[in-house]
Design an enzyme around this catalytic site. Structure first.
Site, PDB file in Angstrom:
ATOM      1  N   HIS A   1       0.866  -1.199   0.000  1.00  0.00           N
ATOM      2  CA  HIS A   1       0.000   0.000   0.000  1.00  0.00           C
ATOM      3  C   HIS A   1       0.895   1.240   0.000  1.00  0.00           C
ATOM      4  O   HIS A   1       1.454   1.601   1.039  1.00  0.00           O
ATOM      5  CB  HIS A   1      -0.918   0.016   1.231  1.00  0.00           C
ATOM      6  CG  HIS A   1      -1.891   1.157   1.249  1.00  0.00           C
ATOM      7  ND1 HIS A   1      -3.238   0.985   1.485  1.00  0.00           N
ATOM      8  CD2 HIS A   1      -1.730   2.480   1.056  1.00  0.00           C
ATOM      9  CE1 HIS A   1      -3.848   2.161   1.440  1.00  0.00           C
ATOM     10  NE2 HIS A   1      -2.943   3.094   1.180  1.00  0.00           N
TER      11      HIS A   1
ATOM     12  N   HIS B   1       1.586   5.357  -1.718  1.00  0.00           N
ATOM     13  CA  HIS B   1       1.235   6.529  -2.541  1.00  0.00           C
ATOM     14  C   HIS B   1       2.520   7.123  -3.112  1.00  0.00           C
ATOM     15  O   HIS B   1       3.426   7.489  -2.350  1.00  0.00           O
ATOM     16  CB  HIS B   1       0.518   7.587  -1.695  1.00  0.00           C
ATOM     17  CG  HIS B   1      -0.763   7.076  -1.109  1.00  0.00           C
ATOM     18  ND1 HIS B   1      -1.977   7.196  -1.758  1.00  0.00           N
ATOM     19  CD2 HIS B   1      -1.023   6.419   0.043  1.00  0.00           C
ATOM     20  CE1 HIS B   1      -2.926   6.640  -1.015  1.00  0.00           C
ATOM     21  NE2 HIS B   1      -2.374   6.153   0.083  1.00  0.00           N
TER      22      HIS B   1
ATOM     23  N   LYS C   1      -9.119  -0.358  -6.100  1.00  0.00           N
ATOM     24  CA  LYS C   1      -9.213   0.299  -4.794  1.00  0.00           C
ATOM     25  C   LYS C   1     -10.566   0.950  -4.592  1.00  0.00           C
ATOM     26  O   LYS C   1     -11.013   1.739  -5.433  1.00  0.00           O
ATOM     27  CB  LYS C   1      -8.108   1.364  -4.699  1.00  0.00           C
ATOM     28  CG  LYS C   1      -8.029   2.112  -3.376  1.00  0.00           C
ATOM     29  CD  LYS C   1      -7.503   1.237  -2.256  1.00  0.00           C
ATOM     30  CE  LYS C   1      -7.674   1.885  -0.893  1.00  0.00           C
ATOM     31  NZ  LYS C   1      -6.665   2.883  -0.589  1.00  0.00           N
TER      32      LYS C   1
ATOM     33  N   HIS D   1     -10.426   1.127   1.548  1.00  0.00           N
ATOM     34  CA  HIS D   1     -10.237   2.127   2.617  1.00  0.00           C
ATOM     35  C   HIS D   1     -11.478   2.011   3.493  1.00  0.00           C
ATOM     36  O   HIS D   1     -12.548   2.490   3.133  1.00  0.00           O
ATOM     37  CB  HIS D   1     -10.077   3.544   2.039  1.00  0.00           C
ATOM     38  CG  HIS D   1      -9.868   4.570   3.118  1.00  0.00           C
ATOM     39  ND1 HIS D   1      -8.689   5.232   3.319  1.00  0.00           N
ATOM     40  CD2 HIS D   1     -10.709   5.006   4.094  1.00  0.00           C
ATOM     41  CE1 HIS D   1      -8.795   6.030   4.368  1.00  0.00           C
ATOM     42  NE2 HIS D   1     -10.018   5.917   4.852  1.00  0.00           N
TER      43      HIS D   1
ATOM     44  N   HIS E   1      -4.757  -0.649   5.646  1.00  0.00           N
ATOM     45  CA  HIS E   1      -4.320   0.142   6.806  1.00  0.00           C
ATOM     46  C   HIS E   1      -5.284   0.043   7.995  1.00  0.00           C
ATOM     47  O   HIS E   1      -5.867   1.029   8.431  1.00  0.00           O
ATOM     48  CB  HIS E   1      -4.047   1.606   6.442  1.00  0.00           C
ATOM     49  CG  HIS E   1      -5.077   2.323   5.601  1.00  0.00           C
ATOM     50  ND1 HIS E   1      -6.417   2.261   5.839  1.00  0.00           N
ATOM     51  CD2 HIS E   1      -4.937   3.147   4.535  1.00  0.00           C
ATOM     52  CE1 HIS E   1      -7.051   3.008   4.945  1.00  0.00           C
ATOM     53  NE2 HIS E   1      -6.184   3.557   4.141  1.00  0.00           N
TER      54      HIS E   1
ATOM     55  N   ASP F   1       1.358   2.637   3.574  1.00  0.00           N
ATOM     56  CA  ASP F   1       0.504   3.813   3.372  1.00  0.00           C
ATOM     57  C   ASP F   1       1.343   5.086   3.421  1.00  0.00           C
ATOM     58  O   ASP F   1       0.827   6.152   3.802  1.00  0.00           O
ATOM     59  CB  ASP F   1      -0.651   3.859   4.377  1.00  0.00           C
ATOM     60  CG  ASP F   1      -1.739   4.843   3.962  1.00  0.00           C
ATOM     61  OD1 ASP F   1      -1.796   5.197   2.763  1.00  0.00           O
ATOM     62  OD2 ASP F   1      -2.521   5.265   4.828  1.00  0.00           O
TER      63      ASP F   1
END
Ligand SMILES: NC(=O)N[C@@H](CC(=O)O)C(=O)O
Ligand SMILES: [Zn+2]
Ligand SMILES: [Zn+2]
Length: 345
Positions: A13, A15, A99, A136, A174, A247
């Site tokens: 995970h 970004h 996602k 999420h 997460h 994350d």
């Protein structure tokens, strides 16, 4: 023990953003991880296989010379993603997951799903092709207390979703609560979870006691100690359902240190060292390799990495900041603080 060697880890995970920000951060992950699941919440989001293929090329082009880091791409589910897009994604071999962001739940989630019922055929196709749905897991109902949004999501969204699609592979991303850790541990094998290093290391006091520390503000928000203990227990339990997902979510210093600061903790530069600190706290360094390097690929149906990394017991301090986009810095989690383990170069 002064050194630990483990199969090279992956980040399930991550970004990376785009353009200048991408170039500033990707080397931190590539220095540690073999692969990473790349989140699609760009502005605008990555909603098609064609966009994911193009984004992948930009990531590869931004990598340091000689890096063999492999980005694993994802699509951002919207109310109108057609089932055919999932077939294209599966055929591409490059898109590994889709996602789900509940609309408004987190950074760049305005195009997210407003009601999961709108996506039923598309989710059925995911189950059909065996592609994981990454979730999420927070409700966006503003009546619900921010500290309760994950626990409420399990009841209101996750359980009905799995009742409707019992074969769907789901990664509860997460996770931050005892409720989520216990839910995943008790669920069938098609349900797994990622856990961040910051949720293993810190409770909400770190963010709010003795001053407000915006670099510890992320979503889902840090919870109380009882939940951190439940996450540590899950991560070190040896269960193959839990694996590493940092994350790591870069935001410029100015966007974090603001009257309305962005959510996201930047952990990529010391990811494996932060996890080592958490596992050491539990006396469970022997469980780190499964969590960081074996459980994730197993869930995604991929081989573990062929090479290994070594962590050495050697105290070092994280820098105060790293360069980010023009004129901006990025502040890592635990900036200026020391860690006991260091990845051998
Ligand atoms: N985790 C965060 O606090 N922020 C993430 C979004 C997300 O993963 O929810 C981001 O993109 O900045
Ligand atoms: Zn998220
Ligand atoms: Zn994220």
């Amino acid at each position: 023990m002064d050194a630990i060697t483990l199969t090279r880890p992956d980040d399930w995970h991550l970004h990376l953003r785009d353009d200048e920000a991408l170039s500033a951060v990707v080397g931190h992950t590539a220095a540690q991880m073999g692969r990473a699941i790349i989140m699609p919440n760009l502005k605008p989001p990555i909603t098609t296989t064609a966009q994911a293929l193009a984004y992948r090329q930009r990531i590869l082009a931004a990598l340091p010379e000689g890096s063999s880091f492999e980005p694993l791409m994802t699509l951002y589910l919207t109310d109108t993603t057609p089932p055919e897009e999932i077939e294209r994604a599966a055929e591409s071999g490059v898109v590994k997951a889709v996602k789900l962001y509940p609309a408004g739940a987190t950074t760049n989630s305005a195009s997210g799903v407003t009601d999961i019922a709108h996506c039923d055929d598309t989710i059925a196709m995911l189950a059909n092709v065996g592609m994981p749905l990454l979730v999420h897991g927070e409700v966006t109902d503003h009546e619900i207390d921010i500290f309760d949004r994950e626990a409420v999501f399990i009841e209101q969204v996750m359980k009905p979703l799995l009742a409707r699609h019992p074969n769907l592979k789901v990664v509860f991303e997460h996770i931050t609560t005892q409720q989520a850790a216990e839910f995943v541990a008790a669920a069938p094998d098609n349900i797994a979870a990622t856990i961040t290093a910051h949720h293993l290391l810190f409770n909400r006091n770190k963010m709010l006691a003795g001053g407000i520390r915006p670099h510890y503000y992320c979503l889902p928000i840090l919870k109380r100690e009882q939940h951190r203990q439940a996450l540590l227990k899950a991560a070190t339990s040896g269960s193959p359902k839990f694996f590493l997902g940092t994350d790591s979510a870069p935001h410029a210093q100015g966007d974090k240190e603001s009257s309305c600061g962005c959510a996201g903790a930047y952990t990529a530069p010391a990811a494996i060292e932060l996890y080592a600190a958490a596992f050491e706290e539990m006396g469970a360094l022997d469980k780190l390799e499964a969590f960081a390097s074996l459980n994730g690929p197993r869930f995604y149906g991929l081989p573990a990495n062929a090479d290994s990394v070594t962590l050495e017991r050697r105290s070092w301090s994280l820098p105060a900041h790293y360069p980010y986009t023009a004129g901006q810095h990025i502040i890592p989690l635990m900036a200026g603080e020391s860690l006991a383990w260091k990845l051998k170069a």
